[in-house]
Enzyme design. Structure first.
Site, PDB file in Angstrom:
ATOM      1  NE  ARG A  87      -4.035  -1.813   2.283  1.00 57.16           N
ATOM      2  CZ  ARG A  87      -3.908  -3.002   2.846  1.00 57.16           C
ATOM      3  NH1 ARG A  87      -2.813  -3.328   3.482  1.00 57.16           N
ATOM      4  NH2 ARG A  87      -4.896  -3.865   2.793  1.00 57.16           N
ATOM      5  CG  ASP A 147      -8.327  -4.220   8.177  1.00 54.49           C
ATOM      6  OD1 ASP A 147      -8.212  -4.710   7.040  1.00 54.49           O
ATOM      7  OD2 ASP A 147      -7.777  -3.153   8.504  1.00 54.49           O
ATOM      8  NE  ARG A 150     -10.214  -8.339   3.373  1.00 56.48           N
ATOM      9  CZ  ARG A 150      -9.594  -7.341   2.758  1.00 56.48           C
ATOM     10  NH1 ARG A 150      -8.665  -6.646   3.402  1.00 56.48           N
ATOM     11  NH2 ARG A 150      -9.862  -7.039   1.511  1.00 56.48           N
ATOM     12  CG  HIS A 174      -6.425  -0.705   5.621  1.00 55.52           C
ATOM     13  ND1 HIS A 174      -6.947  -1.899   6.048  1.00 55.52           N
ATOM     14  CD2 HIS A 174      -6.679  -0.655   4.298  1.00 55.52           C
ATOM     15  CE1 HIS A 174      -7.493  -2.524   5.022  1.00 55.52           C
ATOM     16  NE2 HIS A 174      -7.323  -1.811   3.948  1.00 55.52           N
TER      17      HIS A 174
END
Ligand code: APR
Length: 310
Positions: A87, A147, A150, A174
């Site tokens: 990222r 998150d 998940r 994140h």
């Protein structure tokens, strides 16, 4: 209620359709830099109204005038991650895009709430806040909801229980430094430590940490979008309906958790004014240290953008 979605790609288009199907706005504007894409996707969505049973007006444009007077703006514009790309690799490129997009949005809406999705998320939330001049409560990043979703789905699968009964918090930035907080993760109120071995929990935490990469590796080009879009819409629903949901979101910390002047994911109360309260929950020393480490990484990335934002 008018909601604009900037970026008519995978996350933006999926979220726009979901917003209409859930009837969270009377008007949804879809904006993208690529000619024809927001217009075509918006028209296609609009035409699903009679069978999807919604009356939301959905229109697409390349012109930010179409976003005028938005109450909420969901920002998904940017480049998605490719395999092997972190990222953070996206940092510079997406920071430029988010700055430009936020400038445009603010020309046409005086006091919107910005919900950020573009990655790297925490830094992009900082960029949008710095560029917009909006109150800190009105610029919120979507990370923890995804998150946690998940983590919750992996736990539900492992225990063969309903997703609805699984609660979890994932805090921090994140990215690889996210902090799944096992202590506050439960199934119908039962701590998961009573239901799963430490070894199993560690494996699920690790899978959650790599949740984005797992999808990128399958898709090859592009990154996850169904769960990210659903997570962003959950936050928007909490704002639209003033639900006072307690969700892990990226917000500006000013001393909470010993972190100062950094956007980071923590539990917050979300309602019609955006972030209405930051909850300071009791963390184990190792979890607090991990959260602070995560915030340091976000801060370093933010500092690297000082020239762009000056
Ligand atoms: N202005 C408006 N739209 C832009 C701009 C810009 N300056 N630059 C890019 N876009 C648009 C692209 O044209 C594209 O339609 O943003 C959209 C991004 O869509 P996708 O490439 O499909 O990416 P997506 O999977 O939706 O992810 C968007 O969310 O989860 C994060 O890491 C992800 O940062 C990425 C973002």
């Amino acid at each position: 209620m008018k909601i604009s979605v900037i970026g008519a790609g995978n996350v933006g288009a999926t979220a726009a359709h979901r917003l209409a199907e859930k009837q969270l706005a009377h008007e949804v504007a879809l904006i993208d830099i690529v000619e024809g894409i927001p217009q075509g996707k918006a028209l296609d969505m609009y035409e699903s109204g009679p069978v999807g049973l919604f009356d939301t007006s959905i229109h697409g444009s390349n012109d930010y005038k179409a976003s005028a007077d938005s109450d909420i703006v969901l920002i998904t514009a940017g480049l998605p991650r490719k395999p092997g790309m972190t990222r953070e690799d996206l940092l510079m490129k997406n920071a430029g895009i988010v700055k430009e997009v936020t400038d445009q949005v603010m020309k046409h809406s005086s006091n919107p709430i910005l919900v950020m999705v573009s990655n790297p998320l925490d830094v992009m939330t900082f960029v949008a806040h710095a560029t917009s001049g909006l109150a800190k409560e009105r610029v919120i990043g979507m990370a923890g909801v995804l998150d946690a979703a998940r983590f919750r789905s992996f736990i539900a699968e492992e225990l063969n229980v309903s997703m609805q009964d699984v609660n979890a918090f994932v805090l921090g930035g994140h990215g690889d430094s996210m902090v799944p907080v096992v202590k506050y993760t439960s199934v119908a109120g039962i701590p998961i430590s009573e239901l799963l071995s430490q070894e199993k929990i560690d494996a699920l935490v690790e899978r959650t940490r790599n949740g984005g990469v797992e999808i990128v590796n399958y898709l090859k080009s592009g990154s996850a979008f169904y769960a990210p879009a659903a997570s962003a819409v959950e936050m928007i629903e909490a704002i639209v309906k003033d639900r006072k949901r307690i969700l892990a979101c990226t917000t500006l910390l000013e001393g909470q958790y010993g972190i100062n002047n950094v956007f980071c994911g923590v539990p917050v109360k979300i309602g019609k004014n955006g972030v209405e309260e930051i909850l300071e929950i009791n963390l184990a020393p190792a979890e607090l240290a991990a959260l602070q480490h995560s915030a340091t990484l976000v801060q370093e990335n933010c500092k690297s953008l000082s020239t762009l934002l000056s």
